[in-house]
Design a protein around this motif. Structure first.
Motif, PDB file in Angstrom:
ATOM      1  N   LEU A 240       0.859  -1.184   0.000  1.00 15.09           N
ATOM      2  CA  LEU A 240       0.000   0.000   0.000  1.00 15.09           C
ATOM      3  C   LEU A 240       0.897   1.237   0.000  1.00 15.09           C
ATOM      4  N   PRO A 241       0.370   2.355  -0.496  1.00 16.39           N
ATOM      5  CA  PRO A 241       1.212   3.559  -0.601  1.00 16.39           C
ATOM      6  C   PRO A 241       1.853   4.001   0.717  1.00 16.39           C
ATOM      7  N   ASP A 242       1.125   3.904   1.841  1.00 13.92           N
ATOM      8  CA  ASP A 242       1.663   4.377   3.112  1.00 13.92           C
ATOM      9  C   ASP A 242       0.775   3.902   4.257  1.00 13.92           C
ATOM     10  N   HIS A 243       1.186   4.239   5.486  1.00 16.28           N
ATOM     11  CA  HIS A 243       0.452   3.814   6.678  1.00 16.28           C
ATOM     12  C   HIS A 243      -0.932   4.446   6.766  1.00 16.28           C
ATOM     13  N   LYS A 244      -1.056   5.698   6.332  1.00 20.35           N
ATOM     14  CA  LYS A 244      -2.373   6.357   6.357  1.00 20.35           C
ATOM     15  C   LYS A 244      -3.358   5.635   5.443  1.00 20.35           C
ATOM     16  N   THR A 245      -2.884   5.198   4.288  1.00 18.78           N
ATOM     17  CA  THR A 245      -3.745   4.454   3.371  1.00 18.78           C
ATOM     18  C   THR A 245      -4.147   3.120   3.985  1.00 18.78           C
ATOM     19  N   ALA A 246      -3.214   2.450   4.639  1.00 19.28           N
ATOM     20  CA  ALA A 246      -3.519   1.176   5.296  1.00 19.28           C
ATOM     21  C   ALA A 246      -4.574   1.375   6.383  1.00 19.28           C
ATOM     22  N   ALA A 247      -4.424   2.438   7.161  1.00 16.72           N
ATOM     23  CA  ALA A 247      -5.401   2.718   8.213  1.00 16.72           C
ATOM     24  C   ALA A 247      -6.765   3.040   7.616  1.00 16.72           C
ATOM     25  N   ALA A 248      -6.786   3.852   6.567  1.00 11.32           N
ATOM     26  CA  ALA A 248      -8.059   4.214   5.928  1.00 11.32           C
ATOM     27  C   ALA A 248      -8.761   2.985   5.365  1.00 11.32           C
ATOM     28  N   LEU A 249      -8.003   2.087   4.760  1.00 13.70           N
ATOM     29  CA  LEU A 249      -8.579   0.858   4.210  1.00 13.70           C
ATOM     30  C   LEU A 249      -9.167  -0.008   5.318  1.00 13.70           C
ATOM     31  N   ALA A 250      -8.421  -0.185   6.403  1.00 14.21           N
ATOM     32  CA  ALA A 250      -8.913  -0.998   7.523  1.00 14.21           C
ATOM     33  C   ALA A 250     -10.155  -0.373   8.146  1.00 14.21           C
ATOM     34  N   ILE A 251     -10.176   0.934   8.275  1.00  8.32           N
ATOM     35  CA  ILE A 251     -11.340   1.620   8.839  1.00  8.32           C
ATOM     36  C   ILE A 251     -12.557   1.418   7.941  1.00  8.32           C
ATOM     37  N   ALA A 252     -12.370   1.565   6.630  1.00  6.86           N
ATOM     38  CA  ALA A 252     -13.482   1.383   5.690  1.00  6.86           C
ATOM     39  C   ALA A 252     -14.025  -0.038   5.738  1.00  6.86           C
ATOM     40  N   ILE A 253     -13.130  -1.011   5.806  1.00  9.15           N
ATOM     41  CA  ILE A 253     -13.558  -2.413   5.859  1.00  9.15           C
ATOM     42  C   ILE A 253     -14.335  -2.688   7.145  1.00  9.15           C
ATOM     43  N   ARG A 254     -13.792  -2.246   8.259  1.00  9.56           N
ATOM     44  CA  ARG A 254     -14.466  -2.491   9.546  1.00  9.56           C
ATOM     45  C   ARG A 254     -15.777  -1.738   9.640  1.00  9.56           C
ATOM     46  N   ALA A 255     -15.827  -0.514   9.124  1.00 11.30           N
ATOM     47  CA  ALA A 255     -17.046   0.288   9.194  1.00 11.30           C
ATOM     48  C   ALA A 255     -18.166  -0.317   8.354  1.00 11.30           C
ATOM     49  N   ALA A 256     -17.808  -1.001   7.277  1.00 12.40           N
ATOM     50  CA  ALA A 256     -18.823  -1.627   6.418  1.00 12.40           C
ATOM     51  C   ALA A 256     -19.495  -2.810   7.107  1.00 12.40           C
ATOM     52  N   GLY A 257     -18.835  -3.395   8.103  1.00  4.60           N
ATOM     53  CA  GLY A 257     -19.393  -4.534   8.824  1.00  4.60           C
ATOM     54  C   GLY A 257     -19.074  -5.841   8.118  1.00  4.60           C
ATOM     55  N   GLY A 258     -19.218  -6.910   8.852  1.00  4.74           N
ATOM     56  CA  GLY A 258     -18.996  -8.229   8.290  1.00  4.74           C
ATOM     57  C   GLY A 258     -17.608  -8.784   8.507  1.00  4.74           C
ATOM     58  N   VAL A 259     -16.636  -7.897   8.657  1.00  2.00           N
ATOM     59  CA  VAL A 259     -15.252  -8.330   8.817  1.00  2.00           C
ATOM     60  C   VAL A 259     -14.538  -7.421   9.814  1.00  2.00           C
ATOM     61  N   ASP A 260     -13.819  -8.025  10.739  1.00  2.00           N
ATOM     62  CA  ASP A 260     -12.980  -7.283  11.682  1.00  2.00           C
ATOM     63  C   ASP A 260     -11.543  -7.440  11.194  1.00  2.00           C
ATOM     64  N   THR A 261     -10.939  -6.349  10.744  1.00  2.00           N
ATOM     65  CA  THR A 261      -9.613  -6.391  10.126  1.00  2.00           C
ATOM     66  C   THR A 261      -8.576  -5.707  10.998  1.00  2.00           C
ATOM     67  N   ARG A 262      -7.411  -6.328  11.086  1.00  2.00           N
ATOM     68  CA  ARG A 262      -6.256  -5.758  11.792  1.00  2.00           C
ATOM     69  C   ARG A 262      -5.118  -5.605  10.794  1.00  2.00           C
ATOM     70  N   VAL A 263      -4.362  -4.521  10.923  1.00  2.00           N
ATOM     71  CA  VAL A 263      -3.269  -4.222  10.002  1.00  2.00           C
ATOM     72  C   VAL A 263      -1.938  -4.373  10.730  1.00  2.00           C
ATOM     73  N   VAL A 264      -1.019  -5.112  10.110  1.00  2.00           N
ATOM     74  CA  VAL A 264       0.320  -5.297  10.660  1.00  2.00           C
ATOM     75  C   VAL A 264       1.327  -4.789   9.622  1.00  2.00           C
ATOM     76  N   PRO A 265       2.062  -3.712   9.938  1.00  2.00           N
ATOM     77  CA  PRO A 265       3.113  -3.281   9.022  1.00  2.00           C
ATOM     78  C   PRO A 265       4.206  -4.355   8.962  1.00  2.00           C
TER      79      PRO A 265
END
Length: 106
Positions: A59-84
């Motif tokens: 991914l381009p950077d940590h902010k993008t990774a955080a934004a992606l994880a937030i979007a996935i979790r906010a949509a529901g159905g999946v609890d996602t954790r990000v590990v650099p």
């Protein structure tokens, strides 16, 4: 680009969606989301253990990774954790950096 591991667990509703859609469709959805964020999927696997899916991606950077994880979790159905993740070369660079640290009780 930075490398990340996305570890995800399906919620009960997410499992129902998985049963309906199948693994291939869910993998396509995840891949499209990562690519839309400017990233690239290196590998995507389902697991039988603590997490249901494991995705290694760039991914381009940590902010993008955080934004992606937030979007996935906010949509529901999946609890996602990000590990650099670090490459061996990045670890080589890290161990060459001089750091000062005092351990507890020293």
């Amino acid at each position: 680009m930075a490398k990340f591991l996305l570890k995800s667990t399906f919620t009960p509703e997410g499992v129902k969606g998985l049963v309906k859609d199948g693994g291939s469709k869910r993998a396509e959805v995840a891949t499209r989301a990562i690519e839309a964020a400017g990233g690239r999927v290196e590998s995507l696997c389902f697991g039988l253990g603590e997490y249901d899916t494991y995705v290694v991606c760039d991914l381009p950077d940590h902010k993008t990774a955080a934004a992606l994880a937030i979007a996935i979790r906010a949509a529901g159905g999946v609890d996602t954790r990000v590990v650099p993740l670090l490459t061996p070369q990045e670890v080589d660079e890290a161990v060459r950096k001089q750091m000062s640290y005092q351990p507890p009780g020293a």
